[in-house]
Scaffold this motif. Structure first.
Motif, short mmCIF file in Angstrom:
data_model
loop_
_atom_site.label_atom_id
_atom_site.label_comp_id
_atom_site.label_asym_id
_atom_site.label_seq_id
_atom_site.Cartn_x
_atom_site.Cartn_y
_atom_site.Cartn_z
N HIS A 6 0.84 -1.19 0.00
CA HIS A 6 0.00 0.00 0.00
C HIS A 6 0.88 1.24 0.00
N PRO A 7 0.57 2.31 -0.73
CA PRO A 7 -0.69 2.59 -1.44
C PRO A 7 -0.61 2.37 -2.96
N ALA A 8 0.31 1.52 -3.42
CA ALA A 8 0.52 1.36 -4.86
C ALA A 8 -0.74 0.92 -5.58
N GLN A 9 -1.54 0.05 -4.95
CA GLN A 9 -2.76 -0.47 -5.59
C GLN A 9 -3.80 0.64 -5.74
N ARG A 10 -4.02 1.37 -4.67
CA ARG A 10 -4.99 2.48 -4.73
C ARG A 10 -4.53 3.54 -5.72
N ASP A 11 -3.24 3.84 -5.72
CA ASP A 11 -2.72 4.89 -6.60
C ASP A 11 -2.86 4.50 -8.07
N ALA A 12 -2.65 3.22 -8.39
CA ALA A 12 -2.83 2.77 -9.77
C ALA A 12 -4.29 2.93 -10.20
N PHE A 13 -5.20 2.62 -9.29
CA PHE A 13 -6.62 2.77 -9.58
C PHE A 13 -6.97 4.24 -9.82
N LEU A 14 -6.44 5.14 -8.99
CA LEU A 14 -6.71 6.56 -9.15
C LEU A 14 -6.08 7.12 -10.43
N LYS A 15 -4.94 6.58 -10.82
CA LYS A 15 -4.33 7.03 -12.08
C LYS A 15 -5.20 6.60 -13.27
N ALA A 16 -5.82 5.43 -13.16
CA ALA A 16 -6.74 5.01 -14.22
C ALA A 16 -7.96 5.93 -14.24
N TYR A 17 -8.42 6.32 -13.08
CA TYR A 17 -9.55 7.26 -12.99
C TYR A 17 -9.16 8.61 -13.61
N GLN A 18 -7.95 9.07 -13.28
CA GLN A 18 -7.48 10.33 -13.85
C GLN A 18 -7.37 10.23 -15.37
N TYR A 19 -6.96 9.05 -15.86
CA TYR A 19 -6.87 8.84 -17.31
C TYR A 19 -8.24 9.04 -17.96
N LEU A 20 -9.28 8.47 -17.37
CA LEU A 20 -10.63 8.63 -17.93
C LEU A 20 -11.04 10.09 -17.93
N LEU A 21 -10.76 10.79 -16.84
CA LEU A 21 -11.11 12.20 -16.76
C LEU A 21 -10.34 13.01 -17.79
N ASP A 22 -9.06 12.65 -17.99
CA ASP A 22 -8.24 13.37 -18.97
C ASP A 22 -8.75 13.17 -20.40
N GLN A 23 -9.48 12.07 -20.62
CA GLN A 23 -10.06 11.84 -21.93
C GLN A 23 -11.32 12.67 -22.16
N SER A 40 -10.41 -1.34 -2.30
CA SER A 40 -9.65 -0.32 -3.02
C SER A 40 -10.57 0.76 -3.58
N CYS A 41 -11.77 0.38 -4.02
CA CYS A 41 -12.75 1.37 -4.49
C CYS A 41 -13.12 2.33 -3.38
N ILE A 42 -13.33 1.79 -2.18
CA ILE A 42 -13.69 2.63 -1.04
C ILE A 42 -12.55 3.58 -0.69
N LEU A 43 -11.33 3.05 -0.61
CA LEU A 43 -10.18 3.89 -0.29
C LEU A 43 -9.97 4.97 -1.34
N SER A 44 -10.19 4.63 -2.60
CA SER A 44 -10.03 5.60 -3.68
C SER A 44 -11.09 6.69 -3.60
N SER A 45 -12.33 6.31 -3.29
CA SER A 45 -13.40 7.30 -3.16
C SER A 45 -13.11 8.26 -2.01
N ILE A 46 -12.61 7.71 -0.90
CA ILE A 46 -12.28 8.55 0.25
C ILE A 46 -11.11 9.48 -0.09
N GLU A 47 -10.14 8.96 -0.83
CA GLU A 47 -9.00 9.78 -1.23
C GLU A 47 -9.46 10.95 -2.10
N CYS A 48 -10.49 10.72 -2.91
CA CYS A 48 -11.03 11.80 -3.73
C CYS A 48 -11.66 12.91 -2.89
N LEU A 49 -12.02 12.58 -1.65
CA LEU A 49 -12.60 13.58 -0.76
C LEU A 49 -11.54 14.42 -0.05
N SER A 50 -10.33 13.93 0.00
CA SER A 50 -9.29 14.61 0.78
C SER A 50 -8.89 15.93 0.12
N THR A 51 -8.38 16.81 0.91
CA THR A 51 -7.98 18.14 0.40
C THR A 51 -6.89 18.03 -0.65
#
Length: 357
Positions: free
Chosen positions: A161-178, A196-207
């Motif tokens: 951790h947090p490599a798994q969550r970070d990879a997921f968020l980078k994929a999310y960022q990729y979709l947004l960048d498209q 990992s979905c839950i942790l990623s959603s919470i990370e999206c809430l952080s400042t």
């Protein structure tokens, strides 16, 4: 092909697998015949499924989902590789949906960003292609164009951790960048992938993440989510291991140690969303939680639903009677009525989230 190679290379393990599976199956059938008056919690079908999966987990763990998947045509899975993550668009033949979504917001189009399970230590992005293709068909029948982007995150033999969550968020960022709107994106994952979905959603809430402009997705679909690294349900042993196929009392502590590597406390909110205060998850996207009532993650799924309730987060908890871990994937073992009901819940949740209701 891989199955035959596995058998030829491991004759002793193959015999042990066949012996275990046949013996457990005979015990299930004899119990039904010899003591029919004794009430049983799980159906014969579920008990035979458990016999098979128990046999796999003790001899050939990869047989549970026939891993590795190997080469597949790009019609089924189109690889996407960018800095920070690797993923597959499934089915590949529907990848033009990604282009269509960049033009305008369509409530009849959805991208499910998927994180596979396996305790962060096992599995791969293509292992659920058959299930994803079924969900795509079910969605199409309901008027929803659905495509999956399944993330190939690093396993714990490569990174903790947090490599798994970070990879997921980078994929999310990729979709947004498209240019794809977050209102068209659903987070989806099973077991550790659900966590990992839950942790990623919470990370999206952080400042810090808000400064990177990562908004909440339209919603989340969590299949048997595994998230409680403190293992509270294992204090004195988790009795649900007796009705599930995962040898949770033995395996979960090992998986936790591999993922955290003693760098983060199992009770840290950074890795354990159940230790968040309700105020910390206010504004989280809607959560659909599907869990088998006979599986080891049942207590934490209920705890997550309760925390969402206290935080005012829209959610739905489905506990399916007698079902095993990851039943919601809808394998051939699952009763068709349950599979159809679960698929309908998944598609309707997507439509509800896309509609903004």
């Amino acid at each position: 092909m891989y199955l035959f190679i596995l058998i030829l290379r491991n004759p002793i393990s193959t015999l042990r697998f066949l012996y275990t599976w046949s013996t457990l199956s005979v015990i299930v059938i004899l119990r039904r015949i010899l003591v029919p008056h004794i009430s049983q919690y799980q159906s014969t079908r579920v008990q035979l499924q458990r016999a098979y999966l128990l046999s796999c987990s003790s001899t050939f763990p990869d047989l549970t989902h026939r891993l590795p998947v190997g080469q597949v045509s790009q019609v089924r899975a189109t690889p996407i590789g960018t800095t920070g993550f690797i993923g597959y668009v499934i089915p590949g033949s529907q990848s033009p949906i990604l282009d269509g979504l960049t033009k305008s917001f369509h409530r009849t189009q959805c991208v499910a960003l998927y994180a596979h399970g396996g305790g962060y230590a096992r599995g791969e992005a293509k292992m659920y292609m058959n299930y994803m293709e079924r969900w795509v068909q079910k969605a199409r029948e309901s008027g929803l164009d659905l495509v999956f982007l399944s993330v190939e995150y690093p396993l714990t033999d490569k990174a903790s951790h947090p490599a798994q969550r970070d990879a997921f968020l980078k994929a999310y960022q990729y979709l947004l960048d498209q240019g794809i709107s977050p209102d068209n994106i659903i987070f989806m994952g099973d077991s550790a992938g659900g966590g990992s979905c839950i942790l990623s959603s919470i990370e999206c809430l952080s400042t810090a993440t808000k400064n990177r402009q990562l908004p909440q997705p339209a919603g989340s679909i969590l299949l048997s989510p595994w998230m409680d690294m403190s293992m509270r349900a294992f204090n004195g042993g988790n009795a649900l291991a007796a009705t599930d196929y995962v040898n949770a009392n033995r395996d979960i502590p090992i998986l936790v140690k591999k993922w955290l590597q003693d760098k983060v406390a199992p009770t840290s909110p950074q890795v354990n969303p159940l230790y968040r205060q309700p105020v910390e998850i206010e504004g989280l996207n809607p959560q659909l939680i599907l869990v088998g009532a006979a599986e080891f993650t049942l207590p934490e799924a209920k705890d997550w639903a309760a925390l969402c309730e206290r935080a005012g987060v829209r959610h739905r908890l489905v506990c399916e009677w007698g079902q095993l871990h990851n039943y919601a994937l809808g394998s051939a073992w699952v009763e068709p009525a349950i599979r159809n009901r679960t698929d309908a819940s998944i598609v309707s949740w997507m439509q509800m989230c896309l509609g903004g209701n």
